[in-house]
Write an enzyme that holds these catalytic residues in place. Structure first.
Site: not given
Ligand code: NAD
Length: 382
Positions: A122, A127, A130, A133, A229
């Site tokens: 990440r 991105q 990802d 997500s 996280y």
């Protein structure tokens, strides 16, 4: 080079890794694409649409498995499929290398090169790849829609000639990607929303969506793990969250819970007492069910009625929105493919931190250190 798009075989899976609209840039590089008949049907992409986009369509899955050099997938191939892979081929998908590393043994032994979308680091550069997500966004939305559908109340406040109806009260636990989308969706439907997360940094995002952030004093413990996280908490710190959740549940019509700690079972945050405190007809959606669930009563994939409160524990909500889930996933996959396919040729350069992080195994050798450790432990115990 041949890229294959297989029909997913996992029960209830409706997504497809690439849509007809995804194929243009790959075909332009001289890559041949073959699609297994029916692969995209549930996601709104017919065999004809793939053919019109320039792909071949086949009903011969075994031949496609044996000849494809590149296999973007949604889920990991079954062991029987793995045994038929072309040696040296590259497989990319949600391969669950941390939960079920042994299930990939046959593919590693071919040897195939495996990339797991769960392991894509990440970092800003990655991105656009990802996929966790992307899918969490869909799940957060769909969880609220499912709850609204089951709730015997309306979400928005209504002022009518027959009187005023108060808005539904929604409580979101875990304000990460899925939780924030759940908050936004519940707000759009007119609910009053409260949210709780151990990461204090989530507070600002929660408030920016028009929801109230509930803070818990963790007694000075840092709840921030690496990469944005959460860290795993002690039982004592978890108890403070559990108390807040039980208090908040008593006035909530809907709870959507999403709390997770990467690589660990989901924290058990919701006690039976919290459910018993909810009003008849209330709905709890446990999005952490794939990691065991946030509620102590959760049974993954089972719908329960606990004293009049509905508890849903879906395992694959993105598959209930196959068109847009596939669209988002296909874009993540295309962006990932751009790292390993240059001018129509496969070039796997493990000096690239995104590829090294996401690589389960290359030419028969485990690459990602966490997965390598798990595979080693599995080999020793067998
Ligand atoms: P996740 O699915 O691992 O967890 C969901 C949420 O649960 C997190 O917000 C976490 O803090 C929360 N949580 C964990 N334990 C909890 C507990 N005991 N009580 C209450 N809440 C608890 O996380 P995610 O949604 O995938 O992402 C988490 C963070 O990572 C977010 O800050 C997100 O913005 C960030 N992120 C960064 C990138 C990037 O590319 N840099 C990409 C995606 C997400």
């Amino acid at each position: 080079m041949l890229l294959g798009i297989l029909k997913e075989t996992a029960p209830g899976e409706t997504r497809v890794p690439l849509l007809p609209e995804s194929l243009k840039s790959l075909l332009a590089q001289g890559i041949a694409i073959t699609v297994e008949s029916g692969a995209g049907t549930a996601a709104g992409a017919s065999d004809q649409a793939y053919a019109d986009a320039g792909a071949s369509v086949t009903a011969d899955r075994a031949a496609l498995l044996a000849t494809a050099d590149l296999l973007p997938m949604v889920n990991a191939p079954q062991a029987a499929d793995q045994a038929q892979l072309k040696p040296g081929c590259v497989v990319i998908g949600f391969l669950r290398p941390l939960d079920a590393p042994r299930a990939l043994a046959a593919a590693i032994a071919r040897p195939a090169t495996l990339f797991s979308m769960e392991l894509v680091p990440r970092i800003s550069r990655a991105q656009s790849m990802d996929a966790l997500s992307s899918m969490a966004t869909v799940a957060g939305y769909k969880a609220v829609i499912a709850a609204a559908d089951r709730l015997p109340r309306l979400f928005p406040m209504l002022m009518t000639a027959a009187g005023t109806i108060p808005p539904a009260r929604v409580f979101v636990i875990g304000a990460g990607v899925a939780g924030l989308q759940a908050i936004a969706t519940a707000r759009r439907l007119g609910a009053v929303v409260e949210a709780y997360d151990v990461r204090a940094a989530a507070g600002e995002q929660v408030r920016s969506l028009g929801a109230k952030f509930l803070d818990v004093d963790l007694g000075g413990i840092s709840a921030e793990g690496g990469g944005g996280y959460a860290a795993e908490l002690t039982e004592k710190a978890l108890d403070r969250g559990r108390d807040l959740i039980t208090r908040t549940a008593a006035h909530s019509d809907v709870i959507v819970t999403t709390a997770q700690v990467p690589g660990r079972p989901a924290p058990r945050l919701i006690r039976r007492a919290a459910i018993e405190a909810m009003r008849l007809g209330s709905v709890l959606v446990d999005l952490a069910a794939p990691a065991g669930g946030n509620c102590e009563l959760t049974q993954p994939d089972v719908e329960q009625n606990i004293g009049g409160v509905i508890l849903l524990a879906p395992l694959n909500l993105p598959a209930e929105v196959p068109v847009h889930s596939s669209q988002l996933y296909a874009r993540n996959i295309l962006n990932f493919l751009a790292l390993i396919v240059k001018k129509g040729e496969l070039t796997v350069d493990l000096a690239d931190e995104v590829l090294a992080g996401a690589c389960v195994a290359h030419n028969g050798t485990p690459v990602n250190p966490r997965v390598a450790k798990l595979l080693e432990a599995a080999a020793q115990s067998s």
